[in-house]
Design a protein around this motif. Structure first.
Motif, PDB file in Angstrom:
ATOM      1  N   ARG A 224      27.191   9.848 -23.874  1.00 45.42           N
ATOM      2  CA  ARG A 224      28.425   9.187 -23.450  1.00 45.42           C
ATOM      3  C   ARG A 224      29.613  10.143 -23.531  1.00 45.42           C
ATOM      4  NH1 ARG A 224      28.337   5.464 -26.984  1.00 45.42           N
ATOM      5  NH2 ARG A 224      29.844   6.370 -28.450  1.00 45.42           N
ATOM      6  N   THR A 225      29.690  10.897 -24.613  1.00 46.86           N
ATOM      7  CA  THR A 225      30.828  11.790 -24.825  1.00 46.86           C
ATOM      8  C   THR A 225      30.808  12.967 -23.866  1.00 46.86           C
ATOM      9  OG1 THR A 225      30.834  11.195 -27.170  1.00 46.86           O
ATOM     10  CG2 THR A 225      32.064  13.150 -26.537  1.00 46.86           C
ATOM     11  N   ILE A 226      29.653  13.611 -23.742  1.00 49.57           N
ATOM     12  CA  ILE A 226      29.604  14.794 -22.877  1.00 49.57           C
ATOM     13  C   ILE A 226      29.718  14.397 -21.409  1.00 49.57           C
ATOM     14  CG2 ILE A 226      27.109  15.029 -22.440  1.00 49.57           C
ATOM     15  CD1 ILE A 226      27.534  18.039 -23.228  1.00 49.57           C
ATOM     16  N   SER A 227      29.251  13.201 -21.064  1.00 54.31           N
ATOM     17  CA  SER A 227      29.435  12.711 -19.691  1.00 54.31           C
ATOM     18  C   SER A 227      30.913  12.502 -19.386  1.00 54.31           C
ATOM     19  CB  SER A 227      28.685  11.394 -19.487  1.00 54.31           C
ATOM     20  OG  SER A 227      27.308  11.565 -19.632  1.00 54.31           O
ATOM     21  N   LEU A 228      31.633  11.927 -20.335  1.00 55.23           N
ATOM     22  CA  LEU A 228      33.058  11.692 -20.144  1.00 55.23           C
ATOM     23  C   LEU A 228      33.808  12.999 -19.955  1.00 55.23           C
ATOM     24  CD1 LEU A 228      35.445   9.692 -20.172  1.00 55.23           C
ATOM     25  CD2 LEU A 228      35.558   9.997 -22.660  1.00 55.23           C
ATOM     26  N   ALA A 229      33.484  14.002 -20.799  1.00 57.07           N
ATOM     27  CA  ALA A 229      34.163  15.290 -20.681  1.00 57.07           C
ATOM     28  C   ALA A 229      33.806  15.994 -19.374  1.00 57.07           C
ATOM     29  CB  ALA A 229      33.807  16.169 -21.874  1.00 57.07           C
ATOM     30  N   ALA A 230      32.514  16.018 -19.029  1.00 58.90           N
ATOM     31  CA  ALA A 230      32.102  16.674 -17.793  1.00 58.90           C
ATOM     32  C   ALA A 230      32.710  15.991 -16.577  1.00 58.90           C
ATOM     33  CB  ALA A 230      30.575  16.685 -17.689  1.00 58.90           C
ATOM     34  N   LEU A 231      32.788  14.661 -16.622  1.00 60.57           N
ATOM     35  CA  LEU A 231      33.415  13.922 -15.523  1.00 60.57           C
ATOM     36  C   LEU A 231      34.899  14.264 -15.439  1.00 60.57           C
ATOM     37  CD1 LEU A 231      33.096  11.792 -13.317  1.00 60.57           C
ATOM     38  CD2 LEU A 231      33.558  10.044 -15.038  1.00 60.57           C
ATOM     39  N   GLY A 232      35.538  14.457 -16.612  1.00 56.80           N
ATOM     40  CA  GLY A 232      36.941  14.849 -16.614  1.00 56.80           C
ATOM     41  C   GLY A 232      37.165  16.184 -15.933  1.00 56.80           C
ATOM     42  N   TYR A 233      36.351  17.176 -16.287  1.00 54.27           N
ATOM     43  CA  TYR A 233      36.476  18.475 -15.625  1.00 54.27           C
ATOM     44  C   TYR A 233      36.118  18.373 -14.143  1.00 54.27           C
ATOM     45  CZ  TYR A 233      37.163  20.932 -20.036  1.00 54.27           C
ATOM     46  OH  TYR A 233      37.672  21.385 -21.227  1.00 54.27           O
ATOM     47  N   GLY A 234      35.124  17.543 -13.835  1.00 53.89           N
ATOM     48  CA  GLY A 234      34.745  17.365 -12.431  1.00 53.89           C
ATOM     49  C   GLY A 234      35.831  16.713 -11.608  1.00 53.89           C
ATOM     50  N   THR A 235      36.718  15.960 -12.260  1.00 56.68           N
ATOM     51  CA  THR A 235      37.848  15.358 -11.559  1.00 56.68           C
ATOM     52  C   THR A 235      39.027  16.310 -11.474  1.00 56.68           C
ATOM     53  OG1 THR A 235      37.158  13.176 -12.371  1.00 56.68           O
ATOM     54  CG2 THR A 235      39.411  13.369 -11.547  1.00 56.68           C
ATOM     55  N   LEU A 236      39.238  17.115 -12.520  1.00 55.54           N
ATOM     56  CA  LEU A 236      40.408  17.995 -12.579  1.00 55.54           C
ATOM     57  C   LEU A 236      40.259  19.248 -11.717  1.00 55.54           C
ATOM     58  CD1 LEU A 236      41.045  17.786 -16.430  1.00 55.54           C
ATOM     59  CD2 LEU A 236      42.474  16.773 -14.636  1.00 55.54           C
ATOM     60  N   MET A 237      39.062  19.833 -11.704  1.00 58.64           N
ATOM     61  CA  MET A 237      38.909  21.114 -11.014  1.00 58.64           C
ATOM     62  C   MET A 237      39.055  21.021  -9.492  1.00 58.64           C
ATOM     63  SD  MET A 237      38.927  23.133 -13.438  1.00 58.64           S
ATOM     64  CE  MET A 237      38.698  24.662 -12.509  1.00 58.64           C
ATOM     65  N   ALA A 354      28.653   9.068 -10.552  1.00 51.96           N
ATOM     66  CA  ALA A 354      30.047   9.082 -10.995  1.00 51.96           C
ATOM     67  C   ALA A 354      30.743  10.363 -10.561  1.00 51.96           C
ATOM     68  CB  ALA A 354      30.108   8.933 -12.516  1.00 51.96           C
ATOM     69  N   VAL A 355      30.070  11.506 -10.722  1.00 50.17           N
ATOM     70  CA  VAL A 355      30.659  12.782 -10.317  1.00 50.17           C
ATOM     71  C   VAL A 355      30.864  12.832  -8.810  1.00 50.17           C
ATOM     72  CG1 VAL A 355      30.261  15.272 -10.215  1.00 50.17           C
ATOM     73  CG2 VAL A 355      29.762  14.017 -12.313  1.00 50.17           C
ATOM     74  N   PHE A 356      29.890  12.289  -8.073  1.00 53.26           N
ATOM     75  CA  PHE A 356      29.988  12.322  -6.616  1.00 53.26           C
ATOM     76  C   PHE A 356      31.169  11.498  -6.117  1.00 53.26           C
ATOM     77  CE2 PHE A 356      27.031  14.336  -3.727  1.00 53.26           C
ATOM     78  CZ  PHE A 356      27.544  13.985  -2.481  1.00 53.26           C
ATOM     79  N   VAL A 357      31.459  10.412  -6.800  1.00 49.69           N
ATOM     80  CA  VAL A 357      32.612   9.589  -6.430  1.00 49.69           C
ATOM     81  C   VAL A 357      33.907  10.260  -6.866  1.00 49.69           C
ATOM     82  CG1 VAL A 357      33.779   7.398  -6.876  1.00 49.69           C
ATOM     83  CG2 VAL A 357      31.327   7.432  -6.433  1.00 49.69           C
ATOM     84  N   ALA A 358      33.891  10.909  -8.038  1.00 50.68           N
ATOM     85  CA  ALA A 358      35.116  11.474  -8.609  1.00 50.68           C
ATOM     86  C   ALA A 358      35.698  12.588  -7.737  1.00 50.68           C
ATOM     87  CB  ALA A 358      34.846  12.008 -10.011  1.00 50.68           C
TER      88      ALA A 358
END
Length: 402
Positions: A224-237, A354-358
């Motif tokens: 859950r935690t690493i998914s949230l962080a990876a999704l955050g970077y996937g949204t920011l970059m 989730a990443v694909f949508v982000a």
């Protein structure tokens, strides 16, 4: 002796090399089509709107069907789904020039074909990662290194494919480039056909398994935690990527060469990062590796908002991208290995969807932000968001993984 070496280093096994080679060949073909198909639509219809619609229709099934597609992967196995996906993709892409030359390709039929391509991709993307894990084995360090090399192959394809497509479109036309893509997927299927089969009892197609996978992802603290962080970077970059041409325009006198250097730094930094991760992955645990990558990326991103020469801006972009594979490769590794084996096909697609949508949401949001705010203001917000993600990863690395 060769067998013992392969056992010590799964990344040297012939199975792993076949998977990586197949991924590179098919990715080059895909990247060629990414340029050739829109060009074909634009040249034959004269409509940028129709060209954009083709993109949307092809992408839309992936986030919608990624989670249900995990049921198919669990039922058939990653090897079979990947091979069938290669063959289906080759047939669908080859259908475009075939039907066009037969004067049987109205625009609605093209949309049906690209929608089917998206449906194939929804299962194919997750199956590829599972097939990679099967070829390597259960060692976390080896799987992290393998995922980094997988990203190296994909990143290299992103550089080679569009350049090759641009050359071939001039030489043989966009329609014929699609044939090259079809052949690349046929070659990928041929390579993967030689992989050993995994003997396992097929699972029934049940929505309960999919729901169980979703629950496991949200219940497990590490995932859950690493998914949230990876999704955050996937949204920011993606915001940073879209900022590069804006920076070239506002800071560097609209110099297209600077824009090219910044984009090249992005690709070069990512490629270098994947190589570094592959070298170090077996020495560092995935959670600590992700924390190091997250902190490094966040620190460097704080340098980007400030005015600086183009050369140092390019170095800053490259350095920030170099740290990202240290986040994404461990995240994928944990998604593949941490859940019980029967739930793995149902956990990774949740993260992938989730990443694909982000990413498209981030691109759309960034476009609006740059209309109303300065590039420096937006990049400060990105650096702040990356710092929060880094803190999340640091907290995860400090606590036991169990």
């Amino acid at each position: 002796m060769t067998t013992e070496l392969a056992q010590r280093s799964p990344l040297r096994s012939w199975q792993f090399r076949r998977v990586i080679t197949a991924e590179f060949i098919s990715s080059v073909g895909t990247q060629m089509t990414t340029l050739a198909l829109p060009w074909f639509v634009l040249m034959t219809t004269g409509s940028p709107a129709r060209m954009g619609l083709v993109f949307v229709i092809q992408i839309l099934p992936v986030p919608l069907l990624s989670m249900p597609a995990g049921l198919l992967v669990a039922r058939w196995g990653a090897r079979r789904v990947t091979i069938v996906g290669d063959i289906a993709y080759a047939v669908l892409i080859a259908a475009v020039p075939t039907l066009y030359l037969a004067d049987m390709l109205p625009f609605w039929a093209l949309l049906v074909i690209v929608a089917l391509v998206g449906c194939v991709a929804s299962a194919y993307l997750g199956a590829q990662r599972m097939l990679l894990t099967e070829a390597i084995g259960p060692d976390e360090g080896a799987v992290t290194a393998g995922n980094a090399l997988f990203e190296t192959a994909t990143s290299t394809a992103r550089l080679v494919g569009p350049a090759a497509a641009g050359f071939l479109i001039v030489q043989i036309g966009a329609l014929n480039v699609l044939w090259v893509d079809a052949v690349s997927f046929a070659a990928s299927a041929a390579l993967l056909t030689g992989l050993p089969r995994r003997e396992s009892a097929p699972e029934p197609l049940s929505a309960n398994k999919m729901a169980e996978g979703v629950r496991y992802l949200f219940r497990d603290r590490v995932l859950r935690t690493i998914s949230l962080a990876a999704l955050g970077y996937g949204t920011l970059m993606p915001v940073v990527l879209l900022a590069l041409p804006v920076m070239a325009k506002s800071r560097y006198d609209a110099n297209p060469h600077v824009a090219g250097w910044l984009l090249a730094a992005w690709g070069g930094g990512t490629a270098l990062g994947t190589v570094v991760v592959a070298r170090l992955a077996r020495r560092i645990s995935p959670t600590r590796f992700a924390a190091c990558g997250g902190v490094g990326a966040a620190v460097v991103l704080w340098l980007l908002p400030w005015d600086q020469p183009a050369a140092t801006a390019a170095l800053t972009v490259g350095a920030s991208c170099m740290f990202l594979p240290a986040v994404t490769a461990p995240a994928v590794t944990l998604m593949m290995l941490r859940p019980p084996e029967h739930l793995r096909p149902h956990v990774f697609p949740v993260f992938g969807a989730a990443v694909f949508v982000a990413s498209p949401v981030a691109y759309a949001t960034a476009g609006v932000l740059f209309e109303h705010l300065s590039v420096s203001t937006v990049l400060v917000a990105v650096a702040a968001g990356a710092s929060l993600c880094a803190l999340v990863l640091l907290n995860l690395a400090r606590r036991p993984a169990n």
